[in-house]
Design a protein around this motif. Sequence first.
Motif, PDB file in Angstrom:
ATOM      1  N   GLY A  53      70.712 -41.964  19.188  1.00  0.00           N
ATOM      2  CA  GLY A  53      70.815 -42.649  20.469  1.00  0.00           C
ATOM      3  C   GLY A  53      69.589 -42.503  21.344  1.00  0.00           C
ATOM      4  N   SER A  54      69.046 -41.290  21.435  1.00  0.00           N
ATOM      5  CA  SER A  54      67.871 -41.072  22.280  1.00  0.00           C
ATOM      6  C   SER A  54      66.654 -41.824  21.746  1.00  0.00           C
ATOM      7  CB  SER A  54      67.564 -39.581  22.400  1.00  0.00           C
ATOM      8  OG  SER A  54      67.264 -39.035  21.133  1.00  0.00           O
ATOM      9  N   VAL A  55      66.593 -42.002  20.436  1.00  0.00           N
ATOM     10  CA  VAL A  55      65.473 -42.743  19.849  1.00  0.00           C
ATOM     11  C   VAL A  55      65.554 -44.216  20.246  1.00  0.00           C
ATOM     12  CG1 VAL A  55      64.370 -43.444  17.681  1.00  0.00           C
ATOM     13  CG2 VAL A  55      65.248 -41.115  17.943  1.00  0.00           C
ATOM     14  N   TRP A  56      66.774 -44.780  20.196  1.00  0.00           N
ATOM     15  CA  TRP A  56      66.941 -46.172  20.636  1.00  0.00           C
ATOM     16  C   TRP A  56      66.517 -46.323  22.087  1.00  0.00           C
ATOM     17  CZ3 TRP A  56      66.970 -49.748  17.286  1.00  0.00           C
ATOM     18  CH2 TRP A  56      67.682 -49.660  16.092  1.00  0.00           C
ATOM     19  N   GLU A  57      66.974 -45.418  22.958  1.00  0.00           N
ATOM     20  CA  GLU A  57      66.642 -45.513  24.377  1.00  0.00           C
ATOM     21  C   GLU A  57      65.129 -45.437  24.597  1.00  0.00           C
ATOM     22  OE1 GLU A  57      69.099 -42.299  25.782  1.00  0.00           O
ATOM     23  OE2 GLU A  57      70.589 -43.716  26.542  1.00  0.00           O
ATOM     24  N   LYS A  58      64.470 -44.486  23.958  1.00  0.00           N
ATOM     25  CA  LYS A  58      63.023 -44.328  24.116  1.00  0.00           C
ATOM     26  C   LYS A  58      62.264 -45.524  23.564  1.00  0.00           C
ATOM     27  CE  LYS A  58      63.093 -39.296  23.980  1.00  0.00           C
ATOM     28  NZ  LYS A  58      62.777 -38.104  23.190  1.00  0.00           N
ATOM     29  N   LYS A  81      72.997 -50.128  25.154  1.00  0.00           N
ATOM     30  CA  LYS A  81      74.207 -49.304  25.278  1.00  0.00           C
ATOM     31  C   LYS A  81      75.021 -49.353  23.989  1.00  0.00           C
ATOM     32  CE  LYS A  81      74.661 -49.568  30.266  1.00  0.00           C
ATOM     33  NZ  LYS A  81      75.431 -50.091  31.396  1.00  0.00           N
ATOM     34  N   VAL A  84      73.204 -47.209  21.326  1.00  0.00           N
ATOM     35  CA  VAL A  84      73.390 -45.780  21.602  1.00  0.00           C
ATOM     36  C   VAL A  84      74.825 -45.356  21.275  1.00  0.00           C
ATOM     37  CG1 VAL A  84      73.428 -44.034  23.435  1.00  0.00           C
ATOM     38  CG2 VAL A  84      71.543 -45.676  23.307  1.00  0.00           C
ATOM     39  N   ASP A  89      73.883 -40.401  15.674  1.00  0.00           N
ATOM     40  CA  ASP A  89      74.438 -39.168  16.233  1.00  0.00           C
ATOM     41  C   ASP A  89      75.638 -39.403  17.151  1.00  0.00           C
ATOM     42  OD1 ASP A  89      72.924 -40.418  18.175  1.00  0.00           O
ATOM     43  OD2 ASP A  89      72.005 -38.579  18.922  1.00  0.00           O
ATOM     44  N   SER A  90      76.199 -40.591  17.117  1.00  0.00           N
ATOM     45  CA  SER A  90      77.351 -40.908  17.962  1.00  0.00           C
ATOM     46  C   SER A  90      78.656 -40.562  17.245  1.00  0.00           C
ATOM     47  CB  SER A  90      77.360 -42.404  18.306  1.00  0.00           C
ATOM     48  OG  SER A  90      77.703 -43.161  17.162  1.00  0.00           O
TER      49      SER A  90
END
Length: 100
Positions: A53-58, A81, A84, A89-90
């Motif tokens: 998720g953090s990779v998608w956001e970044k 959203k 993520v 990792d969700s």
Amino acid sequence: MQKRIVTMLTAMSLMLPAVALAASGDALFLQSCGACHKKGGKAATVNPADKAGSVWEKYFARGRHPGDMGMSDADLQTVIKYLVAHAADSDQPAAAVIPK
């Protein structure tokens, strides 16, 4: 008994916006991203569970996506959203929403 029903209905009504967001994000992802990110498309196949998720956001925060995605900022935020929420990792990773 009546109190239990009211409690259940209240809990269900709180869950509806999240369900609607997931369906909306899923549809936008398939329609907008799936146009290019599918087998034989202009870009490599992509699924939410390909990254954390953090990779998608970044990735999107840093403007790494090449080219115009052709969607509004609000739609892009909905897709992010969705990515993520279904990332590797969700709690509910999605591995094959765009047909390969």
